[in-house]
Design an enzyme around this catalytic site. Structure first.
Site, PDB file in Angstrom:
ATOM      1  N   PHE A   1       1.513  -0.652  -8.105  1.00  0.00           N
ATOM      2  CA  PHE A   1       2.530   0.386  -8.278  1.00  0.00           C
ATOM      3  C   PHE A   1       3.837  -0.120  -7.691  1.00  0.00           C
ATOM      4  O   PHE A   1       3.938  -0.356  -6.494  1.00  0.00           O
ATOM      5  CB  PHE A   1       2.161   1.720  -7.619  1.00  0.00           C
ATOM      6  CG  PHE A   1       3.225   2.760  -7.881  1.00  0.00           C
ATOM      7  CD1 PHE A   1       3.224   3.494  -9.062  1.00  0.00           C
ATOM      8  CD2 PHE A   1       4.265   2.952  -6.991  1.00  0.00           C
ATOM      9  CE1 PHE A   1       4.242   4.408  -9.337  1.00  0.00           C
ATOM     10  CE2 PHE A   1       5.288   3.870  -7.264  1.00  0.00           C
ATOM     11  CZ  PHE A   1       5.269   4.599  -8.432  1.00  0.00           C
TER      12      PHE A   1
ATOM     13  N   ASP B   1       6.130  -6.219  -1.905  1.00  0.00           N
ATOM     14  CA  ASP B   1       6.682  -4.869  -2.017  1.00  0.00           C
ATOM     15  C   ASP B   1       6.178  -4.070  -0.824  1.00  0.00           C
ATOM     16  O   ASP B   1       5.035  -3.615  -0.809  1.00  0.00           O
ATOM     17  CB  ASP B   1       6.241  -4.249  -3.353  1.00  0.00           C
ATOM     18  CG  ASP B   1       6.748  -2.818  -3.519  1.00  0.00           C
ATOM     19  OD1 ASP B   1       7.202  -2.223  -2.525  1.00  0.00           O
ATOM     20  OD2 ASP B   1       6.665  -2.297  -4.652  1.00  0.00           O
TER      21      ASP B   1
ATOM     22  N   LYS C   1      12.156   3.746   0.787  1.00  0.00           N
ATOM     23  CA  LYS C   1      11.537   4.932   1.393  1.00  0.00           C
ATOM     24  C   LYS C   1      12.016   5.195   2.827  1.00  0.00           C
ATOM     25  O   LYS C   1      13.102   5.716   3.009  1.00  0.00           O
ATOM     26  CB  LYS C   1      10.018   4.826   1.291  1.00  0.00           C
ATOM     27  CG  LYS C   1       9.555   4.921  -0.173  1.00  0.00           C
ATOM     28  CD  LYS C   1       8.122   5.341  -0.372  1.00  0.00           C
ATOM     29  CE  LYS C   1       7.894   5.739  -1.819  1.00  0.00           C
ATOM     30  NZ  LYS C   1       7.033   4.844  -2.570  1.00  0.00           N
TER      31      LYS C   1
END
Ligand SMILES: *Cc1c(COP(=O)(O)O)cnc(C)c1O
Length: 403
Positions: free
Chosen positions: A142, A227, A256
């Site tokens: 993802f 990531d 984030k």
């Protein structure tokens, strides 16, 4: 004006695109690990906005940095310089050891930016023939929702109906270094992976996997891109999850929690070579590197370090996992995780993770199901031992009721 929860939900249903299926709780206030809904009911947040709120909701020091900066200067665009960007670079570089930084906004933008830069690096530095660069990615990855990214997703829900997609990606199983090695060609410029696959259900690769991957990347001149948008910034008990593997990526993506949940801020952290290929005009973002984002991110990083949140993630994560493992329920198949990135996987006949999350919500805990049978637990890193115990009582009640 006071509206019932049903009113908000009906308006959202009528006017909004239905690309989410939220738990039907309408939140109006957050403080630390606690959320309050429009009827005044309190919940312990065990999702932290998918790890964007690691520092806790409405952290007062980040709030002050944000409002102070918002009153001074918010946006110049990169057409001009601003007085916050240099400090943002310096703070991030000092913390992470990055030599070059590219500021962006969303996580997906950081991923896209890294893909662009590493392709150009492949052509200019590695001498890969034009338009032949290949990037190896992992099954069940993802990395976000843009067209470029869903093009190399293996999740049918994320992809179906959105093609045609860009070429240049190869998929290998996550956790299988041999499969990665077999997929390498002369045109392989990068390997892109999450250190722990978050959306796939908190999947931790076998010990030594990333050490081997690192070694293969070095040997074949391949850029290792990690990531860390979800795993980074303290979530697993370390600044970056790569530290658990004893490796260093060539390019690291953060987002984030880089803003403590106040504002979309992301960044590509790189060695000097990869981001070094970008020249004026070749990439950009109107909001990327804006002074408000920089001020917020600097304080978000500062509180993470100064207030011991990474250490707390380690300590409370261990307490949470031990407590969950001690729950006597036949519904639970496995408890796994690192720091405060935790999954409870249920047996397939337990009625599904969504139903458990609905029951938890009744008990005052907000957690999120992922992939039918997994409950993801990722509270803000400021959670205390008492709050962990409070949550564990609710998990115990809900899970033992299942059998
Ligand atoms: C959330 C996430 C992204 C995408 O970030 P957005 O800000 O939603 O675009 C990318 N990679 C990982 C691992 C994530 O968890």
């Amino acid at each position: 004006m006071s509206r019932l929860p049903e009113d908000y939900i009906a308006a959202e249903h009528r006017l909004g695109a239905h690309n989410y299926k939220p738990i039907d709780v309408v939140i109006e206030k957050g403080e630390g690990v606690w959320l309050t809904d429009v009827e005044g009911k309190r919940y312990l947040d065990c999702l932290a906005a998918y790890s964007a709120v690691n520092q806790g909701h409405c952290h007062p020091r980040i709030l002050k940095a944000m409002t102070d900066q918002a009153a001074r200067l918010t946006l110049t665009s990169r057409a001009f310089r601003n007085d916050q960007l240099a400090g943002f670079y310096e703070d991030l570089a000092r913390l992470t050891g990055a030599h070059k930084i590219l500021p962006m906004n969303s996580g997906a933008e950081a991923v896209e930016s890294a893909v662009k830069a590493v392709r150009k690096w492949g052509y200019e530095v590695r001498g890969v023939p034009e338009n032949k660069a290949e990037i190896i990615v992992c099954a069940n990855n993802f990395h976000g929702r843009t067209l470029g990214i869903v093009g190399f997703s293996t999740d049918p829900t994320a992809r179906t109906g959105f093609g045609p997609f860009a070429p240049g990606f190869r998929v290998v199983p996550f956790g299988d270094a041999r499969a990665f090695e077999d997929a390498i060609t002369d045109n392989t410029v990068a390997f892109l992976a999450e250190p722990i696959q978050g959306e796939a259900g908190i999947l931790i690769p076998p010990a030594g996997y990333f050490a081997t991957v690192r070694e293969l990347c070095t040997r074949h001149g391949i850029t290792l891109i990690l990531d860390e948008i979800q795993t980074g910034l303290g979530r697993t008990g370390k600044l970056l999850a790569e530290e658990h593997e004893g490796i260093e990526a060539d390019v690291t993506l953060v987002g984030k929690a880089l803003s403590g949940g106040f504002y979309p801020v992301s960044a590509v952290l790189s060695n000097s070579e990869v981001l070094g290929v970008l020249n004026p005009g070749e990439h950009g973002s109107t909001f990327g590197g804006n002074p408000l984002a920089c001020a917020v991110a600097r304080m978000a990083l500062k509180v993470l370090v100064e207030e011991g949140m990474m250490e707390n993630a380690e300590t409370q994560g261990a307490r949470f996992r031990t407590g969950l493992s001690a729950i006597r329920s036949n519904a639970v198949r496995e408890v796994r995780g690192r720091g405060l990135m935790i999954a409870v996987e249920l047996h397939e006949d337990a009625g599904g993770a969504r139903a458990v999350c609905e029951s938890l919500r009744e008990e005052g805990v907000l957690a999120k199901d992922t992939h039918d049978h997994t409950i993801r637990i990722a509270p803000p890193l400021v959670i205390t031992a008492d709050e962990v115990d409070w949550a564990l009582e609710r998990f115990d009640k809900v899970l033992t009721r299942l059998g």
